[in-house]
Scaffold this motif. Structure first.
Motif, PDB file in Angstrom:
ATOM      1  N   PRO A   1       6.247   6.092  -0.675  1.00  0.00           N
ATOM      2  CA  PRO A   1       7.135   6.385  -1.793  1.00  0.00           C
ATOM      3  C   PRO A   1       7.204   7.780  -2.103  1.00  0.00           C
ATOM      4  O   PRO A   1       8.372   7.787  -2.647  1.00  0.00           O
ATOM      5  CB  PRO A   1       6.387   5.612  -2.816  1.00  0.00           C
ATOM      6  CG  PRO A   1       4.715   5.869  -2.359  1.00  0.00           C
ATOM      7  CD  PRO A   1       4.701   5.801  -0.822  1.00  0.00           C
ATOM      8  N   LEU A   2       6.491   8.820  -1.450  1.00  0.00           N
ATOM      9  CA  LEU A   2       6.998  10.184  -2.055  1.00  0.00           C
ATOM     10  C   LEU A   2       8.169  10.545  -1.196  1.00  0.00           C
ATOM     11  O   LEU A   2       8.684  11.769  -1.368  1.00  0.00           O
ATOM     12  CB  LEU A   2       5.746  11.106  -1.484  1.00  0.00           C
ATOM     13  CG  LEU A   2       4.500  10.718  -2.088  1.00  0.00           C
ATOM     14  CD1 LEU A   2       3.152  11.424  -1.561  1.00  0.00           C
ATOM     15  CD2 LEU A   2       4.623  10.798  -3.692  1.00  0.00           C
ATOM     16  N   LEU A   3       8.660   9.760  -0.050  1.00  0.00           N
ATOM     17  CA  LEU A   3       9.674  10.127   0.761  1.00  0.00           C
ATOM     18  C   LEU A   3      10.858   9.809  -0.092  1.00  0.00           C
ATOM     19  O   LEU A   3      12.110  10.144   0.481  1.00  0.00           O
ATOM     20  CB  LEU A   3       9.618   9.533   2.222  1.00  0.00           C
ATOM     21  CG  LEU A   3       8.415   9.984   3.096  1.00  0.00           C
ATOM     22  CD1 LEU A   3       8.491   9.390   4.289  1.00  0.00           C
ATOM     23  CD2 LEU A   3       8.563  11.596   3.244  1.00  0.00           C
ATOM     24  N   CYS A   4      10.941   8.815  -0.930  1.00  0.00           N
ATOM     25  CA  CYS A   4      11.942   8.486  -1.714  1.00  0.00           C
ATOM     26  C   CYS A   4      12.969   9.871  -2.000  1.00  0.00           C
ATOM     27  O   CYS A   4      12.411  10.561  -2.783  1.00  0.00           O
ATOM     28  CB  CYS A   4      11.890   7.413  -2.921  1.00  0.00           C
ATOM     29  SG  CYS A   4      11.214   5.900  -2.447  1.00  0.00           S
TER      30      CYS A   4
ATOM     31  N   ASN B   1       0.729  -1.096  -0.176  1.00  0.00           N
ATOM     32  CA  ASN B   1      -0.090  -0.082   0.003  1.00  0.00           C
ATOM     33  C   ASN B   1       0.978   1.197  -0.197  1.00  0.00           C
ATOM     34  O   ASN B   1       1.625   1.453   0.939  1.00  0.00           O
ATOM     35  CB  ASN B   1      -0.754  -0.050   1.164  1.00  0.00           C
ATOM     36  CG  ASN B   1      -1.866   1.105   1.160  1.00  0.00           C
ATOM     37  OD1 ASN B   1      -1.651   2.117   0.541  1.00  0.00           O
ATOM     38  ND2 ASN B   1      -2.888   0.945   2.024  1.00  0.00           N
ATOM     39  N   SER B   2       0.839   2.060  -1.090  1.00  0.00           N
ATOM     40  CA  SER B   2       1.510   3.092  -1.321  1.00  0.00           C
ATOM     41  C   SER B   2       1.352   4.215  -0.061  1.00  0.00           C
ATOM     42  O   SER B   2       2.160   5.152   0.325  1.00  0.00           O
ATOM     43  CB  SER B   2       1.487   3.799  -2.436  1.00  0.00           C
ATOM     44  OG  SER B   2       0.317   4.288  -2.741  1.00  0.00           O
ATOM     45  N   MET B   3      -0.025   4.228   0.456  1.00  0.00           N
ATOM     46  CA  MET B   3      -0.169   5.118   1.518  1.00  0.00           C
ATOM     47  C   MET B   3       0.530   4.848   2.795  1.00  0.00           C
ATOM     48  O   MET B   3       0.789   5.611   3.887  1.00  0.00           O
ATOM     49  CB  MET B   3      -1.585   5.450   1.726  1.00  0.00           C
ATOM     50  CG  MET B   3      -2.367   5.693   0.664  1.00  0.00           C
ATOM     51  SD  MET B   3      -1.677   7.542  -0.058  1.00  0.00           S
ATOM     52  CE  MET B   3      -2.488   8.308   1.261  1.00  0.00           C
ATOM     53  N   SER B   4       0.982   3.605   2.998  1.00  0.00           N
ATOM     54  CA  SER B   4       1.561   3.221   4.160  1.00  0.00           C
ATOM     55  C   SER B   4       3.118   3.099   3.869  1.00  0.00           C
ATOM     56  O   SER B   4       3.909   2.890   4.984  1.00  0.00           O
ATOM     57  CB  SER B   4       0.985   1.802   4.934  1.00  0.00           C
ATOM     58  OG  SER B   4       1.031   1.151   3.977  1.00  0.00           O
TER      59      SER B   4
END
Length: 114
Positions: free
Chosen positions: A60-63, A54-57
């Protein structure tokens, strides 16, 4: 906080061993009644594998900003297993740990001290 009505004590081992009943205990503490299908959904969606996908948990935006792009998965399964420390402690270390643990945890409810 022992004995306070607005404080719930749970152990990780209990959560791992008896996930459903522990979640029911949390719901009861929060005065939240879940229907069986809601509880099943909670169990499914809080599993490691589902949360990892689950991308919300998995953030991935922190990469790049906080996480290495190559190893950008926030959630990674540890190789260690609950209680695995016993495979690394000597008998003397285990005895020393048990003695200190019992002293430090003497005020906890018995069900919290395994």
């Amino acid at each position: 906080m022992k004995g306070k009505e607005n404080f719930l004590i749970l152990g990780y081992e209990e959560l791992k061993r008896e996930t459903r009943s522990t979640l029911e205990k949390i719901c009861q503490f929060l005065s939240k009644k879940l229907e069986p299908e809601e509880l099943n959904s909670l169990l499914k969606n809080s599993s490691f594998q589902v949360m990892k996908e689950n991308s919300m948990s998995n953030f991935p935006l922190l990469c790049g900003q906080y996480l290495d792009k190559k190893n950008g998965s926030f959630m990674r399964k540890s190789k260690s297993i609950s209680g695995d420390w016993r495979n690394y402690f000597t008998v003397a270390q285990t005895e020393a740990f048990d003695k200190i643990f019992q002293e430090k945890m003497a005020d906890l409810p018995p069900e919290m001290v395994l």
